[in-house]
Enzyme design. Structure first.
Site, mmCIF file in Angstrom:
data_model
loop_
_atom_site.group_PDB
_atom_site.id
_atom_site.type_symbol
_atom_site.label_atom_id
_atom_site.label_comp_id
_atom_site.label_asym_id
_atom_site.label_seq_id
_atom_site.Cartn_x
_atom_site.Cartn_y
_atom_site.Cartn_z
ATOM 1 N N ASN A 98 -12.880 -3.320 2.334
ATOM 2 C CA ASN A 98 -13.894 -2.280 2.454
ATOM 3 C C ASN A 98 -14.809 -2.360 1.241
ATOM 4 O OD1 ASN A 98 -12.760 -1.098 4.827
ATOM 5 N ND2 ASN A 98 -11.170 -0.173 3.541
ATOM 6 N N GLU B 90 -12.332 3.260 -1.228
ATOM 7 C CA GLU B 90 -11.888 4.388 -2.048
ATOM 8 C C GLU B 90 -11.605 3.970 -3.488
ATOM 9 O OE1 GLU B 90 -8.510 5.949 0.000
ATOM 10 O OE2 GLU B 90 -9.698 6.687 1.682
ATOM 11 N N ASP C 217 0.850 -1.190 0.000
ATOM 12 C CA ASP C 217 0.000 0.000 0.000
ATOM 13 C C ASP C 217 0.891 1.247 0.000
ATOM 14 O OD1 ASP C 217 -3.217 0.532 0.955
ATOM 15 O OD2 ASP C 217 -1.808 2.206 1.108
ATOM 16 N N HIS D 260 -10.308 -5.402 -3.439
ATOM 17 C CA HIS D 260 -8.982 -5.642 -2.867
ATOM 18 C C HIS D 260 -9.111 -6.052 -1.414
ATOM 19 C CE1 HIS D 260 -10.001 -1.358 -2.535
ATOM 20 N NE2 HIS D 260 -9.346 -1.347 -1.385
HETATM 21 P P1 AMP Z 1 -9.843 1.288 0.265
HETATM 22 O O1 AMP Z 1 -10.156 2.480 1.105
HETATM 23 O O2 AMP Z 1 -10.170 -0.021 0.929
HETATM 24 O O3 AMP Z 1 -10.440 1.397 -1.130
HETATM 25 O O4 AMP Z 1 -8.280 1.252 0.125
HETATM 26 C C1 AMP Z 1 -7.581 1.796 -0.945
HETATM 27 C C2 AMP Z 1 -6.111 1.717 -0.609
HETATM 28 O O5 AMP Z 1 -5.372 1.904 -1.798
HETATM 29 C C3 AMP Z 1 -5.642 2.767 0.398
HETATM 30 O O6 AMP Z 1 -5.091 2.118 1.547
HETATM 31 C C4 AMP Z 1 -4.583 3.555 -0.389
HETATM 32 O O7 AMP Z 1 -3.509 3.954 0.403
HETATM 33 C C5 AMP Z 1 -4.183 2.552 -1.449
HETATM 34 N N1 AMP Z 1 -3.617 3.108 -2.660
HETATM 35 C C6 AMP Z 1 -4.124 4.130 -3.399
HETATM 36 N N2 AMP Z 1 -3.346 4.358 -4.470
HETATM 37 C C7 AMP Z 1 -2.329 3.445 -4.417
HETATM 38 C C8 AMP Z 1 -1.209 3.170 -5.232
HETATM 39 N N3 AMP Z 1 -0.950 3.880 -6.341
HETATM 40 N N4 AMP Z 1 -0.384 2.169 -4.867
HETATM 41 C C9 AMP Z 1 -0.624 1.450 -3.747
HETATM 42 N N5 AMP Z 1 -1.680 1.661 -2.937
HETATM 43 C C10 AMP Z 1 -2.514 2.651 -3.264
#
Ligand code: AMP
Length: 137
Positions: free
Chosen positions: A99, A107, A41, A112
């Protein structure tokens, strides 16, 4: 591809994880196979914070569980277990979390699983965030 059962918008091929899968933006990959890719992450919330994503175009766990093939589901979850093992998380324990949707805090609209480890992780949710049951809201 049918619309996701969750009612979320159809899969968006421009989401950040779709772009990571296509190699358009970099990621620190720790595993990849036919069904799944795992990478660190970008904003880690624990000493180990890795994301495992299916290669298929699924918006969320609702979409994935309803629409993915048995082979994709088995392959994905075997990858989750394998990544946790290969990161050395099994012995001391870890947390796997996904999530979904707005109240779930999702987000990125590509399914994932977060793997957290490397420290005592505490309660599932901070006590302050526990609110009244849905029926009372
Ligand atoms: P969620 O809120 O469950 O959708 O988690 C999305 C996750 O993606 C968050 O923990 C972010 O920090 C992570 N994230 C967003 N962009 C990237 C990226 N380019 N590389 C790795 N992780 C990312």
């Amino acid at each position: 591809m049918p619309a996701p059962v969750s009612g979320l918008p159809p899969y968006d091929d421009t989401n950040i994880f779709a772009r990571i899968l296509r190699g358009e933006i970099p990621s620190r990959r720790v595993h990849e196979d036919e069904y799944a890719v795992a990478f660190h992450d970008i904003n880690p919330l624990a000493p180990v914070h890795v994301l495992v994503i299916p290669r298929g175009r699924y918006v969320s766990i609702a979409d994935f569980s309803a629409s993915a093939s048995d082979a994709e589901i088995a392959g994905f979850w075997r990858a989750v277990g394998r990544v946790a093992r290969e990161l050395g998380l099994e012995e001391r324990g870890f947390r796997a979390l996904t999530n979904m949707g707005s109240e779930g805090g999702q987000e990125v609209p590509h399914f994932h699983v977060h793997l957290f480890g490397g420290q005592r992780l505490g309660r599932m949710l901070p006590a302050a965030e526990r609110t009244a049951p849905a029926a009372e809201r």
